[in-house]
Design a protein around this motif. Structure first.
Motif, PDB file in Angstrom:
ATOM      1  N   THR A 148     -68.445 -62.269  13.328  1.00 36.76           N
ATOM      2  CA  THR A 148     -68.174 -62.210  14.763  1.00 36.76           C
ATOM      3  C   THR A 148     -66.678 -62.233  15.050  1.00 36.76           C
ATOM      4  OG1 THR A 148     -70.276 -63.287  15.306  1.00 36.76           O
ATOM      5  CG2 THR A 148     -68.522 -63.442  16.953  1.00 36.76           C
ATOM      6  N   PHE A 149     -65.933 -63.007  14.268  1.00 38.62           N
ATOM      7  CA  PHE A 149     -64.505 -63.197  14.517  1.00 38.62           C
ATOM      8  C   PHE A 149     -63.620 -62.188  13.785  1.00 38.62           C
ATOM      9  CE2 PHE A 149     -65.669 -67.884  15.312  1.00 38.62           C
ATOM     10  CZ  PHE A 149     -65.819 -67.651  16.664  1.00 38.62           C
ATOM     11  N   ASP A 175     -61.925 -56.744   9.666  1.00 38.84           N
ATOM     12  CA  ASP A 175     -60.528 -56.358   9.834  1.00 38.84           C
ATOM     13  C   ASP A 175     -59.543 -57.310   9.171  1.00 38.84           C
ATOM     14  OD1 ASP A 175     -61.254 -54.146  11.488  1.00 38.84           O
ATOM     15  OD2 ASP A 175     -61.542 -55.553  13.146  1.00 38.84           O
ATOM     16  N   ASP A 176     -59.844 -58.612   9.180  1.00 36.95           N
ATOM     17  CA  ASP A 176     -58.873 -59.609   8.711  1.00 36.95           C
ATOM     18  C   ASP A 176     -59.628 -60.852   8.234  1.00 36.95           C
ATOM     19  OD1 ASP A 176     -56.847 -61.452   8.317  1.00 36.95           O
ATOM     20  OD2 ASP A 176     -55.858 -61.090  10.233  1.00 36.95           O
ATOM     21  N   PRO A 177     -60.101 -60.852   6.972  1.00 40.81           N
ATOM     22  CA  PRO A 177     -60.915 -61.976   6.499  1.00 40.81           C
ATOM     23  C   PRO A 177     -60.256 -63.349   6.636  1.00 40.81           C
ATOM     24  CG  PRO A 177     -61.202 -60.117   5.043  1.00 40.81           C
ATOM     25  CD  PRO A 177     -60.091 -59.731   5.994  1.00 40.81           C
ATOM     26  N   PRO A 178     -58.977 -63.551   6.240  1.00 41.48           N
ATOM     27  CA  PRO A 178     -58.407 -64.894   6.385  1.00 41.48           C
ATOM     28  C   PRO A 178     -58.421 -65.412   7.825  1.00 41.48           C
ATOM     29  CG  PRO A 178     -57.072 -63.590   4.896  1.00 41.48           C
ATOM     30  CD  PRO A 178     -58.047 -62.647   5.527  1.00 41.48           C
ATOM     31  N   THR A 179     -58.093 -64.548   8.774  1.00 48.38           N
ATOM     32  CA  THR A 179     -58.102 -64.968  10.171  1.00 48.38           C
ATOM     33  C   THR A 179     -59.517 -65.238  10.653  1.00 48.38           C
ATOM     34  OG1 THR A 179     -56.059 -63.776  10.672  1.00 48.38           O
ATOM     35  CG2 THR A 179     -57.484 -64.301  12.525  1.00 48.38           C
ATOM     36  N   ALA A 180     -60.464 -64.393  10.258  1.00 47.91           N
ATOM     37  CA  ALA A 180     -61.853 -64.590  10.675  1.00 47.91           C
ATOM     38  C   ALA A 180     -62.406 -65.912  10.158  1.00 47.91           C
ATOM     39  CB  ALA A 180     -62.706 -63.422  10.179  1.00 47.91           C
ATOM     40  N   VAL A 181     -62.129 -66.244   8.883  1.00 47.65           N
ATOM     41  CA  VAL A 181     -62.614 -67.510   8.321  1.00 47.65           C
ATOM     42  C   VAL A 181     -61.888 -68.687   8.970  1.00 47.65           C
ATOM     43  CG1 VAL A 181     -62.843 -68.867   6.205  1.00 47.65           C
ATOM     44  CG2 VAL A 181     -63.308 -66.409   6.165  1.00 47.65           C
ATOM     45  N   TRP A 221     -57.669 -72.469 -16.995  1.00 49.90           N
ATOM     46  CA  TRP A 221     -58.067 -72.676 -15.607  1.00 49.90           C
ATOM     47  C   TRP A 221     -56.972 -73.360 -14.808  1.00 49.90           C
ATOM     48  CZ3 TRP A 221     -62.254 -69.998 -14.645  1.00 49.90           C
ATOM     49  CH2 TRP A 221     -63.144 -69.756 -15.691  1.00 49.90           C
ATOM     50  N   LYS A 222     -56.814 -72.911 -13.562  1.00 48.36           N
ATOM     51  CA  LYS A 222     -55.888 -73.530 -12.622  1.00 48.36           C
ATOM     52  C   LYS A 222     -56.679 -73.965 -11.392  1.00 48.36           C
ATOM     53  CE  LYS A 222     -52.187 -70.276 -13.888  1.00 48.36           C
ATOM     54  NZ  LYS A 222     -51.258 -69.245 -13.366  1.00 48.36           N
ATOM     55  N   GLU A 223     -56.428 -75.173 -10.926  1.00 47.14           N
ATOM     56  CA  GLU A 223     -57.111 -75.634  -9.723  1.00 47.14           C
ATOM     57  C   GLU A 223     -56.564 -74.907  -8.497  1.00 47.14           C
ATOM     58  OE1 GLU A 223     -58.522 -79.807  -7.618  1.00 47.14           O
ATOM     59  OE2 GLU A 223     -56.837 -79.825  -9.026  1.00 47.14           O
ATOM     60  N   VAL A 224     -57.467 -74.419  -7.662  1.00 48.57           N
ATOM     61  CA  VAL A 224     -57.052 -73.827  -6.394  1.00 48.57           C
ATOM     62  C   VAL A 224     -56.564 -74.958  -5.496  1.00 48.57           C
ATOM     63  CG1 VAL A 224     -57.831 -72.561  -4.357  1.00 48.57           C
ATOM     64  CG2 VAL A 224     -58.678 -71.918  -6.638  1.00 48.57           C
ATOM     65  N   PRO A 225     -55.365 -74.859  -4.927  1.00 51.20           N
ATOM     66  CA  PRO A 225     -54.824 -75.971  -4.135  1.00 51.20           C
ATOM     67  C   PRO A 225     -55.693 -76.311  -2.930  1.00 51.20           C
ATOM     68  CG  PRO A 225     -53.100 -74.391  -4.678  1.00 51.20           C
ATOM     69  CD  PRO A 225     -54.404 -73.760  -5.065  1.00 51.20           C
ATOM     70  N   GLU A 226     -55.654 -77.566  -2.556  1.00 51.92           N
ATOM     71  CA  GLU A 226     -56.314 -78.032  -1.343  1.00 51.92           C
ATOM     72  C   GLU A 226     -55.797 -77.243  -0.137  1.00 51.92           C
ATOM     73  OE1 GLU A 226     -58.600 -79.800   1.252  1.00 51.92           O
ATOM     74  OE2 GLU A 226     -58.703 -80.535  -0.806  1.00 51.92           O
ATOM     75  N   SER A 227     -56.690 -76.958   0.804  1.00 48.05           N
ATOM     76  CA  SER A 227     -56.343 -76.265   2.053  1.00 48.05           C
ATOM     77  C   SER A 227     -55.573 -74.974   1.785  1.00 48.05           C
ATOM     78  CB  SER A 227     -55.528 -77.193   2.976  1.00 48.05           C
ATOM     79  OG  SER A 227     -56.243 -78.360   3.284  1.00 48.05           O
ATOM     80  N   SER A 228     -56.204 -74.095   1.005  1.00 48.18           N
ATOM     81  CA  SER A 228     -55.571 -72.821   0.676  1.00 48.18           C
ATOM     82  C   SER A 228     -56.622 -71.734   0.568  1.00 48.18           C
ATOM     83  CB  SER A 228     -54.794 -72.924  -0.640  1.00 48.18           C
ATOM     84  OG  SER A 228     -55.661 -73.034  -1.750  1.00 48.18           O
ATOM     85  N   TYR A 229     -56.136 -70.482   0.549  1.00 53.27           N
ATOM     86  CA  TYR A 229     -57.022 -69.357   0.274  1.00 53.27           C
ATOM     87  C   TYR A 229     -56.303 -68.388  -0.638  1.00 53.27           C
ATOM     88  CZ  TYR A 229     -54.508 -66.061   3.334  1.00 53.27           C
ATOM     89  OH  TYR A 229     -53.566 -65.237   3.895  1.00 53.27           O
ATOM     90  N   GLN A 268     -55.282 -72.823   7.275  1.00 52.67           N
ATOM     91  CA  GLN A 268     -55.354 -73.719   8.419  1.00 52.67           C
ATOM     92  C   GLN A 268     -56.348 -73.179   9.429  1.00 52.67           C
ATOM     93  OE1 GLN A 268     -53.764 -76.690   8.843  1.00 52.67           O
ATOM     94  NE2 GLN A 268     -54.897 -76.970  10.753  1.00 52.67           N
ATOM     95  N   PRO A 269     -57.364 -73.951   9.831  1.00 48.91           N
ATOM     96  CA  PRO A 269     -58.293 -73.482  10.856  1.00 48.91           C
ATOM     97  C   PRO A 269     -57.547 -73.109  12.141  1.00 48.91           C
ATOM     98  CG  PRO A 269     -59.127 -75.436   9.804  1.00 48.91           C
ATOM     99  CD  PRO A 269     -57.715 -75.283   9.330  1.00 48.91           C
ATOM    100  N   ARG A 270     -58.112 -72.139  12.857  1.00 48.92           N
ATOM    101  CA  ARG A 270     -57.509 -71.696  14.108  1.00 48.92           C
ATOM    102  C   ARG A 270     -58.503 -71.871  15.239  1.00 48.92           C
ATOM    103  NH1 ARG A 270     -54.713 -65.906  13.112  1.00 48.92           N
ATOM    104  NH2 ARG A 270     -54.459 -66.139  15.342  1.00 48.92           N
TER     105      ARG A 270
END
Length: 275
Positions: free
Chosen positions: A153-154, A158-164, A251-259, A273-275
Motif C-alpha cells: 500500500t505504501f 517503487d521504493d521498498p525501504p520507504t514503504a517498509v 558470517w557478519k551480524e546485520v546491525p541493529e536498526s538497519s536495512y 528508521q520508521p516513518r
C-alpha cells in the motif's frame, strides 16, 4: 518466532542450504540456537524465482519441515539464483497453509520473523490502512501478511525501504495509541527477483538475530579448500536468521536498526528508521 534464509547469487539446488549444511534450515527447525523457540514446526514455505517467468513459485505447508517428503524432493530437484525458505513457529495465529511464509504478490516475495505485539488489539486499525484494491487478496490471518500488504500500500513497487519504513511507522503509531509500549519486532526479507532487501528492527531496539554471509572473495582467501566457494560468483550472498555453520569469518551480524540491499554489483547497508 521463526527462522528464515534468503539466497541471491549463482543458481544452486535449494537443498544446498536447506539440507546439506552443518546447521541447515532443516536442522534449525529442530535445534534452533538463537531463536525464541528451539523447535519451529508450525509450517514451512519456500519461494523461488525462475528465469523468464514474471512471478516466483511458492510451496507452503502446515507440517514440520523436517518430515516433509515433498519439500525434500523439490529442494533436491530445483535450482535457483534467488530463493526464500522459512520455518514457522506461530505467535498465536492459526497453523494453516495461508499463514505460512513466504507471501507472494506479483513479482514480490516477503517473509518475516517477529511479531506485532497485541496484534488482536491493533489488527482492525492496521487492516483499514490497506489499499482497498489490495485488501481482498489477503488470504491468511497473520501479522506478517498484513505487514506485507501495508508495505505494498505504501509503495513497495517503487521504493521498498520507504514503504517498509512507513509500514513500521504505522504499526508503532497505532500500537502506542492503544497503549502498547513496544509494538514491533521484525526481521524481514523482500525480493523482486533481481534485488533482495533485508530489514532488522524492533521498537525496543533489541531485534531478533540476523546475519549476512561475508564476501565470497574474502572467504576464498580464508578457506581455499571449501569447494562451494569456488563454484559461486563473487556477488553470491546468504541472509539468515542464524548461521548455517561454524566456518570462521563466514558470517557478519546485520546491525541493529538497519536495512540492506543485496544486488548485482555493490551491496548497500543503511540505517533504518520508521516513518
Amino acid at each position: 518466532m521463526c527462522r528464515w534464509i534468503a539466497y541471491s547469487g549463482t543458481p544452486i539446488f535449494l537443498s544446498r542450504v536447506l539440507f546439506d549444511t552443518q546447521h541447515s534450515l532443516i536442522d534449525q527447525s529442530l535445534h534452533s540456537r538463537l531463536g525464541v523457540e528451539t523447535t519451529n514446526g508450525d509450517g514451512f514455505g519456500i519461494g523461488w524465482y525462475v528465469p523468464d517467468l514474471d512471478t516466483p513459485a511458492v510451496l507452503r505447508d502446515t507440517g514440520p519441515a523436517w518430515s516433509d517428503r515433498n519439500l525434500h524432493d523439490v529442494a533436491h530437484h530445483v535450482r535457483s539464483g534467488m530463493f526464500f525458505a522459512h520455518i514457522r513457529a506461530t505467535t498465536g495465529t492459526a497453523v494453516q497453509q495461508t499463514n505460512c511464509h513466504p507471501f507472494r504478490k506479483d513479482r514480490w516475495l516477503w517473509m518475516h520473523n517477529g511479531a506485532i505485539s497485541e496484534y488482536g488489539l491493533l489488527r482492525r486499525d492496521l487492516a483499514l490502512a490497506v489499499d482497498p484494491a489490495l485488501y481482498a487478496e489477503i488470504e491468511g490471518s497473520t501479522d506478517s501478511e498484513l505487514m506485507f500488504y501495508l508495505a505494498l500500500t505504501f509503495g513497495l513497487d517503487d521504493d521498498p525501504p520507504t514503504a517498509v519504513a512507513r509500514m513500521a511507522g504505522l504499526v508503532e503509531e497505532t500500537g502506542r495509541r492503544h497503549g502498547v509500549r513496544n509494538p514491533l519486532q521484525m526481521t524481514v526479507a523482500v525480493a523482486d527477483g533481481v534485488r533482495l532487501w533485508v530489514f532488522r528492527y524492533s521498537s525496543e531496539r533489541a531485534s531478533r538475530s540476523l546475519f549476512v554471509s561475508a564476501e565470497v572473495d574474502a572467504l576464498r582467501a580464508l578457506h581455499p579448500d571449501v569447494s562451494f566457494l569456488q563454484q559461486v560468483a563473487e556477488d553470491t550472498r546468504l541472509v539468515v536468521s542464524e548461521p548455517l555453520g561454524d566456518l570462521p569469518g563466514a558470517w557478519k551480524e546485520v546491525p541493529e536498526s538497519s536495512y540492506g540491499v543485496i544486488q548485482p554489483g555493490l551491496d548497500v547497508f543503511e540505517a533504518f528508521q520508521p516513518r
